[in-house]
Design a protein around this motif. Structure first.
Motif, PDB file in Angstrom:
ATOM      1  N   UNK A   1       0.807  -1.212   0.000  1.00 24.36           N
ATOM      2  CA  UNK A   1       0.000   0.000   0.000  1.00 24.36           C
ATOM      3  C   UNK A   1       0.846   1.271   0.000  1.00 24.36           C
ATOM      4  N   UNK A   2       2.145   1.153  -0.181  1.00 27.19           N
ATOM      5  CA  UNK A   2       3.020   2.323  -0.202  1.00 27.19           C
ATOM      6  C   UNK A   2       2.900   3.005  -1.560  1.00 27.19           C
ATOM      7  N   UNK A   3       2.750   4.319  -1.528  1.00 28.88           N
ATOM      8  CA  UNK A   3       2.735   5.115  -2.749  1.00 28.88           C
ATOM      9  C   UNK A   3       4.133   5.699  -2.911  1.00 28.88           C
ATOM     10  N   UNK A   4       4.780   5.388  -4.005  1.00 29.89           N
ATOM     11  CA  UNK A   4       6.190   5.728  -4.207  1.00 29.89           C
ATOM     12  C   UNK A   4       6.355   7.112  -4.837  1.00 29.89           C
ATOM     13  N   UNK A   5       5.913   8.123  -4.115  1.00 33.09           N
ATOM     14  CA  UNK A   5       5.979   9.506  -4.569  1.00 33.09           C
ATOM     15  C   UNK A   5       7.292  10.151  -4.122  1.00 33.09           C
TER      16      UNK A   5
ATOM     17  N   UNK B   1       9.515   9.339  -0.895  1.00 32.09           N
ATOM     18  CA  UNK B   1      10.950   9.066  -1.040  1.00 32.09           C
ATOM     19  C   UNK B   1      11.735   9.879  -0.018  1.00 32.09           C
ATOM     20  N   UNK B   2      11.404  11.154   0.112  1.00 27.13           N
ATOM     21  CA  UNK B   2      12.099  11.986   1.091  1.00 27.13           C
ATOM     22  C   UNK B   2      11.847  11.481   2.509  1.00 27.13           C
ATOM     23  N   UNK B   3      10.638  11.040   2.780  1.00 31.79           N
ATOM     24  CA  UNK B   3      10.335  10.465   4.084  1.00 31.79           C
ATOM     25  C   UNK B   3      11.182   9.213   4.309  1.00 31.79           C
ATOM     26  N   UNK B   4      11.290   8.370   3.296  1.00 35.79           N
ATOM     27  CA  UNK B   4      12.087   7.148   3.383  1.00 35.79           C
ATOM     28  C   UNK B   4      13.563   7.474   3.637  1.00 35.79           C
TER      29      UNK B   4
ATOM     30  N   UNK C   1      18.326  -2.485  -8.264  1.00 33.68           N
ATOM     31  CA  UNK C   1      17.300  -3.524  -8.192  1.00 33.68           C
ATOM     32  C   UNK C   1      16.041  -3.165  -8.963  1.00 33.68           C
ATOM     33  N   UNK C   2      16.036  -1.978  -9.583  1.00 36.39           N
ATOM     34  CA  UNK C   2      14.864  -1.485 -10.304  1.00 36.39           C
ATOM     35  C   UNK C   2      13.621  -1.635  -9.422  1.00 36.39           C
ATOM     36  N   UNK C   3      13.762  -1.181  -8.182  1.00 30.13           N
ATOM     37  CA  UNK C   3      12.699  -1.330  -7.192  1.00 30.13           C
ATOM     38  C   UNK C   3      11.542  -0.372  -7.474  1.00 30.13           C
ATOM     39  N   UNK C   4      10.539  -0.470  -6.629  1.00 30.72           N
ATOM     40  CA  UNK C   4       9.377   0.407  -6.753  1.00 30.72           C
ATOM     41  C   UNK C   4       9.759   1.871  -6.581  1.00 30.72           C
ATOM     42  N   UNK C   5      10.862   2.124  -5.875  1.00 28.30           N
ATOM     43  CA  UNK C   5      11.326   3.492  -5.644  1.00 28.30           C
ATOM     44  C   UNK C   5      12.060   4.081  -6.845  1.00 28.30           C
ATOM     45  N   UNK C   6      12.391   3.268  -7.810  1.00 28.77           N
ATOM     46  CA  UNK C   6      13.252   3.683  -8.922  1.00 28.77           C
ATOM     47  C   UNK C   6      12.708   4.912  -9.663  1.00 28.77           C
ATOM     48  N   UNK C   7      11.419   4.962  -9.915  1.00 30.16           N
ATOM     49  CA  UNK C   7      10.850   6.096 -10.657  1.00 30.16           C
ATOM     50  C   UNK C   7      11.002   7.394  -9.869  1.00 30.16           C
TER      51      UNK C   7
END
Length: 77
Positions: free
Chosen positions: A3-7, A11-14, A60-66
């Protein structure tokens, strides 16, 4: 289900950084003009753990990549 939205805000929060849009804009303004020969994770302003997260996201071309790609582009113009 993930349910994570990769905005950009998430990203900054991560990365443990302030993640309101104005904080993101300020960060980018401060660190803009990243040289073409420098990979985003090699930028001198990241901590070791932040750099490792960015490197892993790309490799890893993860969900965070974009979101990482968007940040990279914004840091270069």
């Amino acid at each position: 289900m993930d349910s994570v939205y990769y905005s950009m805000c998430n990203l900054f929060k991560q990365l443990g950084l302030p993640n309101e849009p104005e904080n993101i804009d300020e960060f980018i303004s401060r660190h803009r003009a990243l040289s073409d020969g420098v990979r985003i994770e090699q930028a001198p302003f990241w901590s070791d753990s932040q750099a490792q997260f960015l490197k892993s996201a790309i490799e890893e071309d993860s969900e965070w990549c974009e979101a990482v790609d968007q940040l990279d582009a914004r840091l270069r113009y």
